[in-house]
Design an enzyme around this catalytic site. Structure first.
Site, PDB file in Angstrom:
ATOM      1  N   HIS A 126       0.688  -1.276  -0.079  1.00 40.19           N
ATOM      2  CA  HIS A 126       0.021  -0.256  -0.394  1.00 40.19           C
ATOM      3  C   HIS A 126       0.594   1.161  -0.266  1.00 40.19           C
ATOM      4  O   HIS A 126       2.086   1.095   0.476  1.00 40.19           O
ATOM      5  CB  HIS A 126      -1.257   0.357   0.921  1.00 40.19           C
ATOM      6  CG  HIS A 126      -0.136  -0.023   2.454  1.00 40.19           C
ATOM      7  ND1 HIS A 126       0.509   0.402   3.568  1.00 40.19           N
ATOM      8  CD2 HIS A 126       0.031  -1.000   2.834  1.00 40.19           C
ATOM      9  CE1 HIS A 126       0.643   0.482   4.323  1.00 40.19           C
ATOM     10  NE2 HIS A 126       1.420  -1.150   3.705  1.00 40.19           N
ATOM     11  N   ASP A 127       0.021   2.673  -0.593  1.00 37.65           N
ATOM     12  CA  ASP A 127       0.986   3.830  -0.456  1.00 37.65           C
ATOM     13  C   ASP A 127       2.216   3.821  -1.332  1.00 37.65           C
ATOM     14  O   ASP A 127       3.115   4.331  -1.239  1.00 37.65           O
ATOM     15  CB  ASP A 127       1.072   4.267   0.539  1.00 37.65           C
ATOM     16  CG  ASP A 127       0.274   4.075   1.572  1.00 37.65           C
ATOM     17  OD1 ASP A 127      -0.991   4.527   0.972  1.00 37.65           O
ATOM     18  OD2 ASP A 127      -0.543   3.411   2.656  1.00 37.65           O
ATOM     19  N   GLY A 144       4.742  -1.671   1.902  1.00 42.02           N
ATOM     20  CA  GLY A 144       4.527   0.095   2.059  1.00 42.02           C
ATOM     21  C   GLY A 144       4.845   0.558   2.047  1.00 42.02           C
ATOM     22  O   GLY A 144       5.909   1.404   2.744  1.00 42.02           O
TER      23      GLY A 144
END
Length: 273
Positions: A126-127, A144
Protein backbone atom coordinates in the site's frame (compact mmCIF):
# COMPACT_ATOMS: atom_id res chain seq x y z
CA UNK A 1 -11.76 -13.67 -39.01
CA UNK A 2 -12.75 -10.28 -37.58
CA UNK A 3 -13.19 -10.32 -33.81
CA UNK A 4 -15.97 -8.12 -32.44
CA UNK A 5 -15.78 -6.34 -29.10
CA UNK A 6 -18.15 -8.79 -27.44
CA UNK A 7 -15.96 -11.74 -28.46
CA UNK A 8 -12.97 -10.23 -26.66
CA UNK A 9 -14.49 -10.92 -23.22
CA UNK A 10 -14.82 -14.57 -22.20
CA UNK A 11 -18.38 -15.44 -21.12
CA UNK A 12 -17.17 -16.79 -17.77
CA UNK A 13 -15.62 -13.44 -16.76
CA UNK A 14 -17.47 -11.58 -13.96
CA UNK A 15 -17.63 -7.84 -14.59
CA UNK A 16 -19.15 -5.24 -12.25
CA UNK A 17 -21.68 -2.80 -13.63
CA UNK A 18 -19.52 0.07 -12.33
CA UNK A 19 -16.53 -0.98 -14.44
CA UNK A 20 -15.54 1.11 -17.47
CA UNK A 21 -13.72 -0.95 -20.08
CA UNK A 22 -12.32 0.20 -23.43
CA UNK A 23 -13.86 -1.63 -26.40
CA UNK A 24 -10.68 -3.48 -27.44
CA UNK A 25 -9.75 -4.90 -24.01
CA UNK A 26 -9.32 -8.68 -23.91
CA UNK A 27 -10.55 -10.41 -20.74
CA UNK A 28 -9.89 -14.12 -20.22
CA UNK A 29 -11.81 -16.94 -18.54
CA UNK A 30 -12.92 -16.51 -14.92
CA UNK A 31 -11.41 -13.07 -14.57
CA UNK A 32 -13.11 -10.83 -12.00
CA UNK A 33 -13.54 -7.07 -12.43
CA UNK A 34 -15.17 -5.70 -9.27
CA UNK A 35 -16.15 -2.16 -8.36
CA UNK A 36 -15.16 1.06 -10.14
CA UNK A 37 -12.36 -0.26 -12.33
CA UNK A 38 -11.35 1.77 -15.40
CA UNK A 39 -9.40 -0.24 -17.99
CA UNK A 40 -7.76 1.63 -20.87
CA UNK A 41 -7.44 0.59 -24.50
CA UNK A 42 -5.21 -2.26 -25.58
CA UNK A 43 -5.11 -4.01 -22.19
CA UNK A 44 -5.10 -7.77 -21.82
CA UNK A 45 -6.54 -9.34 -18.65
CA UNK A 46 -5.68 -13.03 -18.50
CA UNK A 47 -7.62 -15.85 -16.88
CA UNK A 48 -8.38 -15.81 -13.14
CA UNK A 49 -7.01 -12.29 -12.68
CA UNK A 50 -8.86 -10.07 -10.20
CA UNK A 51 -9.06 -6.28 -10.57
CA UNK A 52 -10.73 -4.36 -7.75
CA UNK A 53 -11.63 -0.67 -7.68
CA UNK A 54 -11.02 2.11 -7.23
CA UNK A 55 -8.50 1.16 -9.89
CA UNK A 56 -7.40 3.01 -13.01
CA UNK A 57 -5.45 0.95 -15.53
CA UNK A 58 -3.94 2.92 -18.40
CA UNK A 59 -3.48 1.68 -21.96
CA UNK A 60 -1.54 -1.36 -23.16
CA UNK A 61 -1.12 -3.12 -19.80
CA UNK A 62 -0.89 -6.90 -19.48
CA UNK A 63 -2.37 -8.45 -16.32
CA UNK A 64 -1.31 -12.09 -16.08
CA UNK A 65 -3.01 -15.23 -14.87
CA UNK A 66 -4.06 -15.01 -11.22
CA UNK A 67 -2.72 -11.51 -10.67
CA UNK A 68 -4.62 -9.41 -8.11
CA UNK A 69 -4.60 -5.63 -8.49
CA UNK A 70 -6.38 -3.10 -6.30
CA UNK A 71 -7.40 -5.13 -3.27
CA UNK A 72 -7.49 -3.42 0.13
CA UNK A 73 -4.21 -2.68 1.92
CA UNK A 74 -2.72 -5.15 4.37
CA UNK A 75 -2.69 -2.62 7.19
CA UNK A 76 -4.11 -3.04 10.69
CA UNK A 77 -5.38 0.54 10.70
CA UNK A 78 -7.41 0.17 7.52
CA UNK A 79 -11.14 0.48 8.20
CA UNK A 80 -12.62 0.14 4.74
CA UNK A 81 -12.01 3.71 3.56
CA UNK A 82 -12.22 4.37 -0.17
CA UNK A 83 -8.68 4.43 -1.50
CA UNK A 84 -7.19 3.89 -4.95
CA UNK A 85 -4.61 2.29 -7.20
CA UNK A 86 -3.48 4.20 -10.27
CA UNK A 87 -1.46 2.41 -12.97
CA UNK A 88 0.06 4.03 -16.05
CA UNK A 89 0.64 2.48 -19.45
CA UNK A 90 2.58 -0.43 -20.92
CA UNK A 91 3.18 -2.33 -17.68
CA UNK A 92 3.44 -6.11 -17.42
CA UNK A 93 2.05 -7.87 -14.34
CA UNK A 94 2.90 -11.54 -14.67
CA UNK A 95 1.30 -14.50 -12.91
CA UNK A 96 0.14 -14.00 -9.31
CA UNK A 97 1.50 -10.48 -8.90
CA UNK A 98 -0.26 -8.52 -6.13
CA UNK A 99 -0.59 -4.73 -5.86
CA UNK A 100 -2.66 -3.12 -3.11
CA UNK A 101 -4.54 0.17 -2.87
CA UNK A 102 -3.35 2.96 -0.60
CA UNK A 103 -4.38 3.99 2.89
CA UNK A 104 -5.83 7.31 4.01
CA UNK A 105 -2.79 7.87 6.25
CA UNK A 106 -0.50 7.34 3.25
CA UNK A 107 -2.33 9.74 0.96
CA UNK A 108 -5.01 7.35 -0.24
CA UNK A 109 -3.30 6.06 -3.34
CA UNK A 110 -0.76 3.55 -4.60
CA UNK A 111 0.72 4.77 -7.88
CA UNK A 112 2.60 2.90 -10.61
CA UNK A 113 4.12 4.63 -13.64
CA UNK A 114 4.79 3.33 -17.14
CA UNK A 115 6.59 0.36 -18.73
CA UNK A 116 7.43 -1.53 -15.57
CA UNK A 117 7.89 -5.30 -15.42
CA UNK A 118 6.51 -7.19 -12.41
CA UNK A 119 7.54 -10.83 -12.68
CA UNK A 120 5.83 -13.85 -11.14
CA UNK A 121 4.76 -13.53 -7.52
CA UNK A 122 6.16 -10.06 -6.89
CA UNK A 123 4.29 -7.74 -4.52
CA UNK A 124 3.78 -3.98 -4.21
CA UNK A 125 2.33 -2.88 -0.87
CA UNK A 126 0.00 0.00 0.00
CA UNK A 127 0.92 3.62 -0.69
CA UNK A 128 3.96 2.76 -2.81
CA UNK A 129 5.14 5.03 -5.61
CA UNK A 130 6.75 3.21 -8.55
CA UNK A 131 8.35 5.21 -11.33
CA UNK A 132 8.95 4.15 -14.92
CA UNK A 133 10.91 1.24 -16.36
CA UNK A 134 11.45 -0.65 -13.10
CA UNK A 135 11.92 -4.42 -12.98
CA UNK A 136 10.82 -6.65 -10.10
CA UNK A 137 12.00 -10.22 -10.60
CA UNK A 138 10.12 -13.27 -9.32
CA UNK A 139 9.17 -13.07 -5.66
CA UNK A 140 10.41 -9.53 -5.02
CA UNK A 141 8.56 -8.05 -2.04
CA UNK A 142 8.00 -4.32 -1.50
CA UNK A 143 6.40 -3.17 1.75
CA UNK A 144 4.15 -0.14 2.19
CA UNK A 145 5.13 3.48 1.49
CA UNK A 146 8.21 2.50 -0.55
CA UNK A 147 9.40 4.67 -3.44
CA UNK A 148 10.97 2.96 -6.46
CA UNK A 149 12.60 5.48 -8.77
CA UNK A 150 12.93 5.05 -12.53
CA UNK A 151 14.81 2.06 -13.88
CA UNK A 152 15.64 0.36 -10.59
CA UNK A 153 15.89 -3.44 -10.40
CA UNK A 154 14.85 -5.72 -7.55
CA UNK A 155 16.22 -9.19 -8.24
CA UNK A 156 14.61 -12.49 -7.33
CA UNK A 157 13.24 -12.93 -3.79
CA UNK A 158 14.45 -9.58 -2.55
CA UNK A 159 12.71 -7.61 0.21
CA UNK A 160 12.40 -3.86 0.79
CA UNK A 161 11.33 -2.52 4.18
CA UNK A 162 8.49 -0.03 4.48
CA UNK A 163 9.22 3.63 3.74
CA UNK A 164 12.53 2.89 2.03
CA UNK A 165 13.54 4.57 -1.23
CA UNK A 166 15.33 2.83 -4.07
CA UNK A 167 17.12 5.33 -6.29
CA UNK A 168 17.17 5.58 -10.06
CA UNK A 169 19.00 2.72 -11.80
CA UNK A 170 19.91 1.14 -8.46
CA UNK A 171 19.89 -2.64 -8.15
CA UNK A 172 19.24 -4.96 -5.21
CA UNK A 173 20.84 -8.34 -5.91
CA UNK A 174 19.08 -11.69 -5.64
CA UNK A 175 17.96 -12.78 -2.14
CA UNK A 176 19.05 -9.38 -0.82
CA UNK A 177 17.10 -7.13 1.51
CA UNK A 178 17.28 -3.57 2.72
CA UNK A 179 15.97 -1.66 5.72
CA UNK A 180 17.48 1.60 4.48
CA UNK A 181 17.52 3.68 1.31
CA UNK A 182 19.59 2.57 -1.68
CA UNK A 183 21.11 5.57 -3.48
CA UNK A 184 20.73 5.93 -7.24
CA UNK A 185 23.18 4.00 -9.45
CA UNK A 186 24.31 1.73 -6.58
CA UNK A 187 24.44 -2.07 -6.42
CA UNK A 188 23.46 -3.60 -3.09
CA UNK A 189 23.73 -7.30 -2.21
CA UNK A 190 22.90 -9.47 0.78
CA UNK A 191 21.47 -7.81 3.88
CA UNK A 192 22.04 -4.05 4.08
CA UNK A 193 25.39 -4.20 2.26
CA UNK A 194 26.48 -1.95 -0.62
CA UNK A 195 28.90 -3.65 -3.00
CA UNK A 196 29.55 -1.11 -5.76
CA UNK A 197 28.00 0.74 -8.67
CA UNK A 198 25.44 -0.86 -10.97
CA UNK A 199 27.85 -0.31 -13.86
CA UNK A 200 26.22 -2.70 -16.31
CA UNK A 201 22.84 -1.10 -15.67
CA UNK A 202 24.29 2.39 -16.14
CA UNK A 203 25.81 1.45 -19.48
CA UNK A 204 22.59 -0.16 -20.66
CA UNK A 205 20.71 3.00 -19.69
CA UNK A 206 23.03 5.06 -21.87
CA UNK A 207 24.93 7.04 -19.24
CA UNK A 208 28.07 8.60 -20.65
CA UNK A 209 31.55 7.33 -19.86
CA UNK A 210 32.20 10.69 -18.16
CA UNK A 211 29.18 10.29 -15.88
CA UNK A 212 30.09 6.71 -14.95
CA UNK A 213 33.69 7.72 -14.19
CA UNK A 214 32.46 10.57 -12.00
CA UNK A 215 30.08 8.25 -10.14
CA UNK A 216 32.94 5.79 -9.56
CA UNK A 217 34.97 8.58 -7.99
CA UNK A 218 31.99 9.75 -5.91
CA UNK A 219 31.48 6.19 -4.68
CA UNK A 220 35.18 5.93 -3.76
CA UNK A 221 35.10 9.17 -1.78
CA UNK A 222 31.94 8.19 0.07
CA UNK A 223 32.81 4.60 0.89
CA UNK A 224 36.60 4.23 0.71
CA UNK A 225 38.23 7.34 2.17
CA UNK A 226 37.04 6.84 5.74
CA UNK A 227 35.29 10.20 5.92
CA UNK A 228 32.06 10.98 7.72
CA UNK A 229 29.09 11.02 5.40
CA UNK A 230 28.72 14.79 5.59
CA UNK A 231 32.41 15.37 4.86
CA UNK A 232 32.32 12.92 1.96
CA UNK A 233 29.28 14.55 0.38
CA UNK A 234 30.84 18.00 0.73
CA UNK A 235 34.01 16.74 -0.99
CA UNK A 236 32.03 15.04 -3.79
CA UNK A 237 30.02 18.18 -4.50
CA UNK A 238 33.15 20.34 -4.47
CA UNK A 239 35.09 18.07 -6.87
CA UNK A 240 32.34 16.59 -9.06
CA UNK A 241 29.30 18.80 -8.63
CA UNK A 242 29.20 19.73 -12.30
CA UNK A 243 28.05 16.23 -13.29
CA UNK A 244 24.25 16.01 -13.07
CA UNK A 245 24.23 12.31 -12.08
CA UNK A 246 26.60 13.07 -9.21
CA UNK A 247 24.29 15.84 -8.06
CA UNK A 248 21.40 13.37 -8.14
CA UNK A 249 23.48 10.91 -6.10
CA UNK A 250 24.38 13.39 -3.35
CA UNK A 251 20.92 15.02 -3.22
CA UNK A 252 19.31 11.61 -2.68
CA UNK A 253 21.62 10.81 0.23
CA UNK A 254 21.19 14.22 1.83
CA UNK A 255 17.42 13.79 1.60
CA UNK A 256 17.38 10.34 3.17
CA UNK A 257 15.46 9.90 6.42
CA UNK A 258 16.24 6.20 6.89
CA UNK A 259 19.93 6.58 6.03
CA UNK A 260 21.97 4.46 3.64
CA UNK A 261 23.83 1.20 4.11
CA UNK A 262 27.60 0.75 4.50
CA UNK A 263 29.88 -0.82 1.91
CA UNK A 264 31.37 -4.28 2.00
CA UNK A 265 35.14 -4.31 2.54
CA UNK A 266 37.61 -6.68 0.88
CA UNK A 267 37.18 -9.23 3.69
CA UNK A 268 33.41 -9.11 3.07
CA UNK A 269 32.76 -7.36 6.37
CA UNK A 270 30.63 -4.24 6.37
CA UNK A 271 32.26 -0.92 7.16
CA UNK A 272 30.18 1.61 9.06
CA UNK A 273 30.45 5.35 8.61
Amino acid sequence: MTVTATELIHPSAVIDADAVIAPDVRIGPYAIIEGPVHIGPGCVIESHACLSGRLTLGPENLVGHGAVLGKSPQHKGYRGEETALHIGEGNVFREFVTVHRGTIAGGGETRIGDHNMFMIGSHIGHDCKVGNGCTLVNGALVAGHVVLEDGCILSGHTAVQQKARIGRLAMLGGLGSTTKDIPPFVLQQGYNCVSGLNVIGLRRAGLSAEAIAALREAFRILYKEGRTQRSALDRIEEDLGGISEVGEFTAFIRGSTLGINPARTSDRQRRTF
